[in-house]
Design an enzyme around this catalytic site. Structure first.
Site, mmCIF file in Angstrom:
data_model
loop_
_atom_site.group_PDB
_atom_site.id
_atom_site.type_symbol
_atom_site.label_atom_id
_atom_site.label_comp_id
_atom_site.label_asym_id
_atom_site.label_seq_id
_atom_site.Cartn_x
_atom_site.Cartn_y
_atom_site.Cartn_z
ATOM 1 N N ASN A 9 0.991 -1.312 0.061
ATOM 2 C CA ASN A 9 -0.093 0.044 -0.056
ATOM 3 C C ASN A 9 0.975 1.137 0.074
ATOM 4 O O ASN A 9 1.417 1.671 1.034
ATOM 5 C CB ASN A 9 -0.838 -0.089 1.317
ATOM 6 C CG ASN A 9 -1.484 1.292 1.399
ATOM 7 O OD1 ASN A 9 -1.658 1.922 0.644
ATOM 8 N ND2 ASN A 9 -2.158 1.496 2.764
ATOM 9 N N LYS A 11 0.245 4.128 0.018
ATOM 10 C CA LYS A 11 -0.310 5.625 0.461
ATOM 11 C C LYS A 11 -0.159 6.675 -0.422
ATOM 12 O O LYS A 11 -0.094 6.546 -1.767
ATOM 13 C CB LYS A 11 0.219 5.637 1.614
ATOM 14 C CG LYS A 11 0.091 4.360 2.664
ATOM 15 C CD LYS A 11 0.360 5.108 4.174
ATOM 16 C CE LYS A 11 0.614 3.593 4.924
ATOM 17 N NZ LYS A 11 0.150 3.680 6.134
ATOM 18 N N HIS A 95 -9.549 1.039 4.960
ATOM 19 C CA HIS A 95 -8.147 1.443 5.403
ATOM 20 C C HIS A 95 -8.433 2.310 6.830
ATOM 21 O O HIS A 95 -9.260 3.291 6.573
ATOM 22 C CB HIS A 95 -7.163 1.943 4.535
ATOM 23 C CG HIS A 95 -5.895 1.708 4.895
ATOM 24 N ND1 HIS A 95 -5.383 2.772 5.987
ATOM 25 C CD2 HIS A 95 -4.668 1.141 4.758
ATOM 26 C CE1 HIS A 95 -4.171 2.378 6.355
ATOM 27 N NE2 HIS A 95 -3.837 1.686 5.754
ATOM 28 N N GLU A 97 -6.696 4.924 7.736
ATOM 29 C CA GLU A 97 -6.596 5.982 7.508
ATOM 30 C C GLU A 97 -7.729 6.840 6.961
ATOM 31 O O GLU A 97 -8.199 7.914 6.800
ATOM 32 C CB GLU A 97 -5.252 6.257 6.641
ATOM 33 C CG GLU A 97 -3.941 6.165 7.586
ATOM 34 C CD GLU A 97 -2.991 5.441 6.634
ATOM 35 O OE1 GLU A 97 -2.684 5.653 5.411
ATOM 36 O OE2 GLU A 97 -1.920 5.044 7.626
ATOM 37 N N GLU A 167 -5.693 -4.951 10.338
ATOM 38 C CA GLU A 167 -4.739 -3.907 10.695
ATOM 39 C C GLU A 167 -4.917 -3.092 12.042
ATOM 40 O O GLU A 167 -5.690 -2.110 12.062
ATOM 41 C CB GLU A 167 -4.658 -3.032 9.586
ATOM 42 C CG GLU A 167 -4.241 -3.563 8.306
ATOM 43 C CD GLU A 167 -3.821 -2.779 7.267
ATOM 44 O OE1 GLU A 167 -2.716 -2.826 6.768
ATOM 45 O OE2 GLU A 167 -4.234 -1.401 6.910
ATOM 46 N N GLY A 173 2.293 2.132 10.710
ATOM 47 C CA GLY A 173 3.080 3.233 10.420
ATOM 48 C C GLY A 173 3.698 3.612 11.926
ATOM 49 O O GLY A 173 4.232 4.832 11.670
ATOM 50 N N SER A 212 3.169 -2.326 10.335
ATOM 51 C CA SER A 212 4.541 -2.264 10.335
ATOM 52 C C SER A 212 5.289 -3.636 10.228
ATOM 53 O O SER A 212 6.207 -4.253 10.858
ATOM 54 C CB SER A 212 5.109 -2.053 11.698
ATOM 55 O OG SER A 212 4.468 -0.679 12.042
HETATM 56 C C1 PEP Z 1 -1.009 0.100 5.590
HETATM 57 O O1 PEP Z 1 -0.786 1.144 5.480
HETATM 58 O O2 PEP Z 1 -2.082 -0.455 5.375
HETATM 59 C C2 PEP Z 1 0.124 -0.329 6.778
HETATM 60 C C3 PEP Z 1 0.008 -1.414 7.387
HETATM 61 O O3 PEP Z 1 1.355 0.586 6.942
HETATM 62 P P1 PEP Z 1 2.453 0.093 7.675
HETATM 63 O O4 PEP Z 1 3.299 -0.977 7.051
HETATM 64 O O5 PEP Z 1 3.782 1.397 7.099
HETATM 65 O O6 PEP Z 1 2.382 0.263 9.078
#
Ligand code: PEP
Length: 257
Positions: A9, A11, A95, A97, A167, A173, A212
């Site tokens: 992803n 972003k 997601h 975000e 998630e 992040g 992460s």
């Molecule tokens: C994501 O954007 O879905 C995500 C899991 O980000 P990160 O791996 O940076 O935590």
């Protein structure tokens, strides 16, 4: 054994030149007949570029969100059918975000899931609890609410051919990853919740972990019985790191054969 999937992803990151060098590095290693499906979900303006570079390869692509609407006066939105026109296979919906920054409710997310399905995209439906919810012991209640909202609006049959991503918001992040035991527990809960409606669909449903994921923790997470791969944010922007995560998934699949 369910097949494994690793999805990047990006972003709100990318540039024409940077995307090309990242994708060329992935293409050098990921074969057309990869044992672990691999894809990148990119900002929509790059769909044409990605289609040009990845068509015929073992790497799929998709969008990070789609409109709940098909067309009309919805300035700024991108319809699922438009995404599909660029050969995309996937669309992330829900997601965290989008939920927290843009206010997508459970109902909106379910509409987006349905819109993606209607356009023949594979939705990647994200769920997860905040740190406060986890600390208050509400993780399962939150996951149940998010999953039930989708099941209630779309029906369990629409989960066939879809993907779920667990998630935890506190891990996205932040550099903090759920332990493999925490991930397994949440994934098993989600699978059980869906399994209560349809065992067959739930048993086949890929549930990815996101938060992460990096080369250093991917193997342990992917070895969990209900963790079917990863949704990878930051680490998907670094070719070597993303490739190492994909290799970790391949190793788990090959060990299980
Ligand atoms: C994501 O954007 O879905 C995500 C899991 O980000 P990160 O791996 O940076 O935590």
């Amino acid at each position: 054994m369910r097949s494994k999937v690793v999805v990047g992803n990006w972003k709100l990151n990318g540039s024409l030149a940077g995307n090309e060098s990242l994708l060329r590095a992935l293409l050098r290693e990921i074969p057309r007949d990869t044992p672990v499906a691999c894809a990148v979900c990119v900002p929509s303006p790059y769909l044409a570029q990605v289609q040009g570079l990845l068509t015929g390869s073992g790497i799929g692509w998709g969008a990070q969100d789609v409109s709940r609407f098909e067309k009309g006066a919805y300035t700024g939105d991108v319809a699922a059918a438009m995404v599909a026109e660029f050969g995309a296979r996937y669309a992330i919906v829900g997601h965290s975000e989008r939920r927290t920054v843009f206010g997508d409710t459970d109902e909106v997310v379910a509409d987006k899931y349905a819109a993606a399905r209607k356009a023949k995209l594979t939705p990647i439906f994200c769920v997860g609890e905040t740190l406060q919810e986890r600390e208050q012991g509400r993780t399962e209640a939150v996951l149940a609410r998010q999953v039930d909202a989708l099941l209630g609006k779309c029906g369990v049959a629409e989960l066939e051919g879809g993907i779920v991503a667990y998630e935890p918001v506190w891990a996205i992040g932040t550099g903090k990853t759920a332990t493999s035991a925490q991930a397994q527990e949440a994934h098993a809960f989600i699978r059980g919740r869906i399994g209560a409606k349809d065992q067959g669909i739930s048993a086949k449903l890929p549930i990815l972990y996101g938060g992460s994921v990096k080369a250093a923790n991917a193997a342990e997470l992917f070895a969990m019985p209900d963790v079917d791969g990863g949704l990878v944010g930051g680490a998907s922007l670094v070719a070597e790191e993303f490739l190492a995560i994909w290799r970790a998934a391949v190793a788990v699949v090959e060990k299980g054969r």
